[in-house]
Design a protein around this motif. Structure first.
Motif: not given
Ligand code: FES
Lengths: 412, 167
Positions: A280-292
């Motif tokens: 489980m990549d920790p970054i994947n626990f942030d919702p997708a953001d197309a502008l960042k």
């Protein structure tokens, strides 16, 4: 119609209608396996088990998952992880199995290479296996996208972008695959379809083909001895079970495999219960953001080696752009193993340790793959970039140049 | 018998023909199903008013779900005839903010006057030209049209067409 008599039991009843005894004989009891094979040959059965785990846990997850960019993230991280009873278990099992299955696939592949199981008569087994690997990669990638976290989103962005490298139609192709100008809802829903419907069907069909292809030239063995399976099977059936060099798949062979499966499952559930985070990549626990964009994009560990080949070529050579060289090298890395039976010019079927130069070649390849994997994760700056470049060149050279040369020598 | 042989092969050809035509049509239909929806295509136009921008300011707006960098150049920044967009006598850099390498979003470092892509270390100057790393070409310029102080993205105005023709 066959002559149907009054059955003396359920098995007989089925046997008269479906020939189940004959079926069992063909599939298991009279499917002969050489005796002289080691635990590395158990990987095939373990892969079958893992695929089953993925399939079943996947079904449970689909009941709660919502393929909609507005809902996907919460349906995974809230509904499945917190609300549904044991949802966390299915998710962790699914995630860990998806990761571990690649470890076992790699061991399975390298075993095949080490023992020359791709050669003379076994080419179709090898090719169907490689096909499975490629479709599994697509399956893994499409699934990785579904939780719609930051890493999912950007992985999808980068991978779909790669198709832009296709000459002439690249840009249009990228939009066509995504169904939008950028990765967004249509992309998610079509990847959902691929992940839960089309690709699993394709995988199951290729697995069946892979198994079928195995039945004709039969499975290889530890010393690559050429066995006369009919003769050895006859010995076994005549009661000389000791002298025969083969045993039936069921019950004799599988009983040993069951032990390996048990050991493996203990390891697997250890990971699921205590070490699930590695999948489980920790970054994947942030919702997708197309502008960042996240500061650092990398794929799951099992794609790192080919990712490193892709970005290993970081400078232009003459008028050819670094990007195109990388893309071409990446393309080669994806398909080169398919050609292994023909890149290996020697028709000696023997384990690597009995083949001198090939043995050295094998270990250099393995080390190189590990180096690529390690550096695929590191930021590609300074010395890292050069090591990545070197390892990529070594990878291509090993397969395209060194292997044909040393195996041609061997033939003489 | 000869007649039934030729009848059979005629049926074979007829079937082959019908199947081919049907197959081609279904492939076309399937291809089109995967195309972006009309609603997606219609949402492809965005209008930005540039009148409020300060010199040296970078604005990021969204167009077709992609980030667009609009940088109002100040006096110190090098001009680039070929790529600059002139609106209301001011010079702007208007580019799609996706690295031409693999599509990451580069971050703007005003002190260095560079757009830096963290993914594989690509760098672009204030005009969006690649100056370092793996990106194969400058940042792409989105189709635009100038209307007074406004910029319409998604439509190809004469300025844009001229720029493309020269490139
Ligand atoms: S995506 Fe920007 S340098 Fe690779």
């Amino acid at each position: 119609m066959a002559h149907i008599t009054k059955a003396n039991g359920i098995v007989d009843w089925l046997d008269q209608r479906l020939a189940v005894k004959k079926l069992m004989n063909v599939l298991m009891v009279e499917y002969w396996i050489p005796k002289q094979i080691n635990f590395l040959w158990a990987m095939g059965v373990i892969l079958t088990v893992l695929f089953t785990v993925l399939f079943v846990t996947g079904l449970l997850l689909v009941m709660y998952y919502k393929p909609d960019t507005a809902l996907a993230f919460d349906s995974v991280n809230k509904t499945i992880m917190q609300e549904a009873d044991y949802g966390w278990l299915w998710r962790h099992m699914h995630g860990v199995a998806a990761s571990v299955i690649f470890l076992i696939i790699y061991i399975h592949m390298l075993t095949g290479i080490y023992y020359g199981s791709y050669k003379k008569g076994r080419e179709m087994i090898w090719i169907s296996g490689m096909l499975l690997f490629v479709v599994f990669s697509a399956e893994a990638f499409s699934g990785y996208m579904l939780p719609w976290g930051q890493m999912s989103y950007w992985a999808a962005q980068v991978i779909t972008n790669l198709f832009g490298g296709v000459p002439f139609i690249g840009d249009a192709l990228v939009i066509w695959i995504r169904g939008d100008y950028a990765v967004s809802d249509p992309t998610l829903t079509r990847f959902f379809m691929l992940h839960v419907c089309l690709l699993p069907i394709v995988i199951i069909m290729i697995i069946a083909f892979h198994f079928y292809a195995l039945r004709i030239p039969h499975v290889n063995n530890e010393i690559a001895e050429e066995l006369d399976f009919d003769l050895e099977a006859q010995k076994y059936k005549n009661g000389d079970t000791k002298g025969s060099k083969v045993i039936p798949f069921w019950p004799a062979f599988l009983s040993k495999d069951f032990m390996y499966i048990c050991l493996f499952m203990i390891f697997f559930f250890y990971l699921v219960c205590f070490k699930f985070n590695f999948a489980m990549d920790p970054i994947n626990f942030d919702p997708a953001d197309a502008l960042k964009t996240p500061a650092h994009i990398y794929p799951e560990w099992y794609f790192l080696w080919s990712y490193e080949v892709l970005r290993g070529f970081f400078f232009d050579i003459g008028s050819i752009k670094a990007f195109d060289i990388g893309l071409a090298a990446f393309g080669i890395a994806q398909v080169i193993f398919f050609l292994l039976p023909w890149l290996d010019r020697s028709d000696v079927v023997k384990p690597a340790h009995a083949r001198g130069k090939f043995f050295v070649w094998f270990w250099i390849l393995l080390v190189d793959l590990i180096v690529l994997t390690v550096y695929g994760k590191l930021p590609p700056t300074g010395i890292n970039a050069w090591i990545g470049f070197g390892a990529s060149v070594v990878f291509l050279a090993l397969l395209l140049v060194v292997l044909p040369l040393i195996t041609r020598k061997e033939k003489e | 018998m000869a007649t039934s042989e030729s009848r059979r092969s005629f049926i074979g050809f007829a079937f082959g023909g019908v199947a081919t035509v049907g197959g081609v049509f279904s492939l076309v239909a399937m291809k089109k199903t995967w195309d972006p929806l009309p609603s997606v295509k219609a949402a492809g136009f965005t209008t930005v008013d540039l009148s409020g921008m300060n010199e040296g300011e970078l604005r990021t707006i969204e167009w077709r779900k992609k980030p667009i960098f609009i940088l109002k150049k100040d006096a110190n920044m090098a001009k680039d005839e070929k790529r600059d967009v002139i609106v209301d006598n001011a010079t702007y850099t208007v580019v799609i903010g996706l690295c031409t390498h693999l599509g990451c979003i580069p971050a703007y470092a005003p002190s260095e006057g560079l757009f830096k892509c963290a993914c594989h270390g690509g760098e672009f100057d204030v005009s969006g030209k690649n100056v370092f790393g793996p990106p194969p070409r400058p940042l792409d310029i989105p189709p635009f049209k100038i209307e007074g102080t406004k910029l319409v993205l998604g439509e190809e105005g004469p300025e844009y067409q001229k720029m493309i023709a020269e490139a």
